[in-house]
Design an enzyme around this catalytic site. Structure first.
Site, short mmCIF file in Angstrom:
data_model
loop_
_atom_site.label_atom_id
_atom_site.label_comp_id
_atom_site.label_asym_id
_atom_site.label_seq_id
_atom_site.Cartn_x
_atom_site.Cartn_y
_atom_site.Cartn_z
CG HIS A 130 67.00 42.14 62.67
ND1 HIS A 130 66.33 42.25 63.88
CD2 HIS A 130 66.52 41.01 62.08
CE1 HIS A 130 65.49 41.23 64.01
NE2 HIS A 130 65.60 40.47 62.93
CD GLU A 180 44.55 42.88 43.47
OE1 GLU A 180 44.08 42.53 42.36
OE2 GLU A 180 45.75 43.12 43.65
CB CYS A 189 65.08 43.40 68.47
SG CYS A 189 66.48 42.61 67.66
CG ASP A 209 37.32 37.74 36.98
OD1 ASP A 209 36.48 37.70 36.07
OD2 ASP A 209 37.36 38.64 37.85
CB CYS A 246 69.59 44.73 66.70
SG CYS A 246 69.02 43.69 65.34
N GLY A 270 35.51 41.07 44.69
CA GLY A 270 34.35 41.59 44.00
C GLY A 270 33.49 42.46 44.91
CB SER A 285 36.90 44.58 33.88
OG SER A 285 37.63 43.37 34.00
CD GLU A 338 69.08 47.52 64.37
OE1 GLU A 338 68.21 48.05 65.07
OE2 GLU A 338 68.85 46.54 63.61
#
Length: 385
Positions: A52, A313, A80, A209, A89, A315, A177, A54
């Protein structure tokens, strides 16, 4: 700007370097500063299971032959105090004998939730927590909005990305598009995709697509999980969504389509074909219509898989379903300076008889990206929980 403010914002800048790296852990930065104002060490959270922020800062100081005893540690999130993939940490800071810890944001994780600050104070270390309106607290919140959502609301932060013309069209009526928005906007979209734990699309997009939806054109240490919402198991076994790098998952209905005779059997056969091909699939309950997978069940499953930010993402149909269910937390909209007339809408929203029924949003951020406009908008009150 005070000395504390400056070093906290330096820690925030470090935390930003953990975007796309630390998931599902929060994005945290730490700066260790001596009583004379010398930066002894600094670091940010590494990949899950790695050190982490720290610990990285302490290692940085040690590598320079510097002692952190009596130093002030500036951290963007409460250290933590529990054993997870790594030791606490808070204990690491106690062990080296820092004199003070300044925290930008307390951690709502039930495993932490004030225990880290309490552990430090029990060891005689001064602990200061800045107000929630402090720039470092606000920045840390925004950096970790997905993690905080998962901890507090028990679901991912849902960000819906849409790109279209100034008159709100994502494609021409014939489906063309490429490209309404410019190269800079498309590259920026990749950055947002990279920071997510999962990318969600619908079967309509896959069939139309055949996208891969992986992160490309920018370097990333990890690929988000690609998820296809496919109630009736129509995803081809050779669709590009399965291609490396990264992993994909298709989510469909527990029971087959009951709309017409034989439909259930056909759906079951398609499901079995995916299983036989070794494709990862997951069956979830239906919504009230009985025809589609329950969207809350999807979010609950992704939360269980430790997804902090869900990047949509999709339609117009799936977009509309998520909007109607009030499950979209943030809209990431790219608008090109073009008017293209009739075409495909951002979302297939119902006709309204009165404007009071409109989906009301608040602009959170508006910027130019190349020649296009990037809008971040949220429902009122969304983003603080």
């Amino acid at each position: 700007m005070s000395v504390d403010d400056a070093f906290l914002m330096q820690a925030v800048a470090l935390a930003r370097e953990a975007i796309g790296l630390s998931e599902p852990n929060p994005r945290v930065g730490c700066v260790l500063v001596s009583a004379s104002g010398e930066v002894l060490g600094q670091g940010h959270t590494q990949q899950a299971g790695g050190p982490h922020a720290e610990v990285m800062a302490l290692r940085d100081a040690e590598s320079r032959g510097l002692s952190a005893a009596g130093a002030t540690a500036y951290v963007t999130l409460e250290p933590c105090a529990h054993h997870g993939r790594t030791p606490p940490c808070a204990d690491a800071l106690v062990r080296v004998g820092v004199g003070r810890v300044v925290i930008a944001l307390m951690d709502p994780n039930p495993l932490v939730g004030g225990k880290g600050a309490a552990r430090l104070r029990e060891a005689g270390i001064a602990v200061d927590v800045v107000p929630p309106t402090h720039p470092a607290a606000v920045a840390s919140w925004e950096l970790n909005i997905g993690f905080l959502s998962r901890m507090v609301r028990q679901r991912p932060w849902v960000r819906m990305k849409m790109a279209g013309s100034l008159d709100g069209r994502t494609a021409l009526g014939n489906g063309q598009s490429k490209w309404i928005t410019g190269e800079a906007a498309r590259a920026d979209g990749q950055v947002w995709r990279a920071r997510a734990g999962a990318v969600l699309t619908g079967i309509g997009t896959v069939l139309a697509d055949d996208p891969r939806l992986d992160v490309r054109a920018i370097e990333t240490p990890r690929q988000p999980l690609r998820v296809v919402l496919d109630s009736h198991w129509r995803t081809p076994v050779n669709a590009r969504i399965w291609d490396l790098p990264g992993e994909a998952l298709v989510i469909g209905l527990e029971d087959g389509d009951q709309a017409e005779e034989g439909a259930s059997e056909r759906a079951a056969a398609r499901h079995q074909a995916l299983v036989d091909a070794g494709r990862p699939v997951l069956a979830l309950p239906a919504d009230n219509s009985g025809r589609h997978v329950s969207l809350p069940a999807v979010l609950a499953e992704l939360m269980r898989r430790h997804v902090n930010e869900l990047h949509v993402e999709a339609g117009a149909q799936l977009n509309a379903a998520l909007i109607a269910a009030d499950l979209v937390d943030e809209y990431l909209i790219y608008q090109a300076p073009k008017l293209i007339g009739p075409g495909r809408a951002l979302a297939e929203l119902p006709d309204l008889d009165d404007l009071t029924g409109a989906v009301t949003l608040q602009f959170h951020d508006v910027q130019m990206v190349g020649d296009d406009l990037r809008i971040l908008a949220r429902p009122p009150g969304r983003g603080r929980f």
